[in-house]
Design a protein around this motif. Structure first.
Motif, short mmCIF file in Angstrom:
data_model
loop_
_atom_site.label_atom_id
_atom_site.label_comp_id
_atom_site.label_asym_id
_atom_site.label_seq_id
_atom_site.Cartn_x
_atom_site.Cartn_y
_atom_site.Cartn_z
N GLY A 1 -4.77 0.14 -7.47
CA GLY A 1 -5.37 1.47 -7.54
C GLY A 1 -6.57 1.68 -6.64
O GLY A 1 -7.05 2.81 -6.49
N THR A 2 -7.08 0.63 -6.02
CA THR A 2 -8.20 0.78 -5.09
C THR A 2 -7.78 1.64 -3.91
O THR A 2 -6.69 1.45 -3.35
CB THR A 2 -8.68 -0.60 -4.58
N GLU A 3 -8.64 2.59 -3.54
CA GLU A 3 -8.33 3.49 -2.43
C GLU A 3 -9.19 3.16 -1.23
O GLU A 3 -10.37 2.81 -1.35
CB GLU A 3 -8.51 4.94 -2.86
N TYR A 4 -8.57 3.29 -0.05
CA TYR A 4 -9.21 2.99 1.23
C TYR A 4 -9.09 4.22 2.12
O TYR A 4 -8.07 4.43 2.77
CB TYR A 4 -8.55 1.78 1.88
N VAL B 1 -5.62 8.26 3.11
CA VAL B 1 -6.12 7.40 2.04
C VAL B 1 -4.99 6.43 1.72
O VAL B 1 -3.87 6.84 1.40
CB VAL B 1 -6.50 8.21 0.78
N MET B 2 -5.30 5.14 1.86
CA MET B 2 -4.34 4.10 1.46
C MET B 2 -4.70 3.67 0.04
O MET B 2 -5.87 3.58 -0.30
CB MET B 2 -4.43 2.89 2.39
N ARG B 3 -3.66 3.41 -0.76
CA ARG B 3 -3.90 2.98 -2.14
C ARG B 3 -3.24 1.62 -2.35
O ARG B 3 -2.04 1.46 -2.12
CB ARG B 3 -3.36 4.00 -3.14
N MET C 1 0.84 -1.20 0.00
CA MET C 1 0.00 0.00 0.00
C MET C 1 0.88 1.25 0.00
O MET C 1 1.99 1.25 0.53
CB MET C 1 -0.87 0.05 1.25
N THR C 2 0.35 2.30 -0.59
CA THR C 2 0.94 3.62 -0.46
C THR C 2 -0.08 4.50 0.25
O THR C 2 -1.26 4.13 0.38
CB THR C 2 1.29 4.23 -1.83
N THR C 3 0.36 5.64 0.72
CA THR C 3 -0.54 6.58 1.40
C THR C 3 -0.39 7.94 0.73
O THR C 3 0.41 8.78 1.16
CB THR C 3 -0.21 6.65 2.90
N PRO C 4 -1.15 8.15 -0.37
CA PRO C 4 -1.01 9.40 -1.10
C PRO C 4 -1.61 10.61 -0.39
O PRO C 4 -1.32 11.74 -0.75
CB PRO C 4 -1.74 9.12 -2.42
#
Length: 161
Positions: free
Chosen positions: A69-72, A63-65, A45-48
């Motif tokens: 590409g799904t965002e959480y 927002v975790m990605r 995951m990344t955190t944009p």
């Protein structure tokens, strides 16, 4: 300060680890958005997006990605901040990671000094057993555990003193 009404039964999930870094450094990694974005979320995951209003009543939003590409999105409110010892915040989201007006959990993160190292504890308090079970089934131990691994890597090898 009581975070739950008297008589409330806590439904808790918890992780604890001794980290070979001073608690001031671990606390900084939790409270500086640029640092938190480097480790927040499970592996891959990344955190944009990471926004913090670091005061009681202030906003905590990430927002975790996922790699696909799904965002959480996560959002919450800081309930307590005692530098460098403790952070308490809510996390409000519903099924499908949809932001909610109702707090899903209260996170209690503590940082205890143990001879220059940090005894780290992250506890997730839920209002009912169903929310606690849902959080566990969503992967609390895997997700928070992998995030903790990433936090440890940041504060022990990548982050300057």
């Amino acid at each position: 300060m009581s975070l739950h009404p008297p008589g409330t039964v806590l439904h808790e999930l918890a992780l604890t680890r001794l980290i070979d870094a001073p608690r001031s450094k671990v606390f900084r990694a939790w409270t500086e958005p640029d640092l938190l974005a480097q480790w927040w979320g499970p592996n891959g995951m990344t955190t944009p997006l990471c926004e913090m209003q670091l005061w009681v009543g202030g906003l905590f939003r990430t927002v975790m990605r996922a790699p696909d590409g799904t965002e959480y999105p996560n959002q919450g409110v800081f309930l307590e901040i005692v530098a460098p010892a403790r952070i308490v915040f809510t996390d409000a989201f519903g099924p499908g990671w949809v932001p909610s007006n109702r707090a899903f959990m209260t996170a209690v993160v503590t940082f205890e000094d143990v001879q220059g190292k940090t005894q780290y504890s992250a506890r997730a308090w839920h209002w009912n057993a169903a929310d606690c079970l849902a959080h566990e089934e969503m992967g609390f131990y895997r997700g928070w555990g992998e995030s903790l691994d990433r936090l440890v890597a940041l504060v022990t090898t990548q982050m300057p003193g």
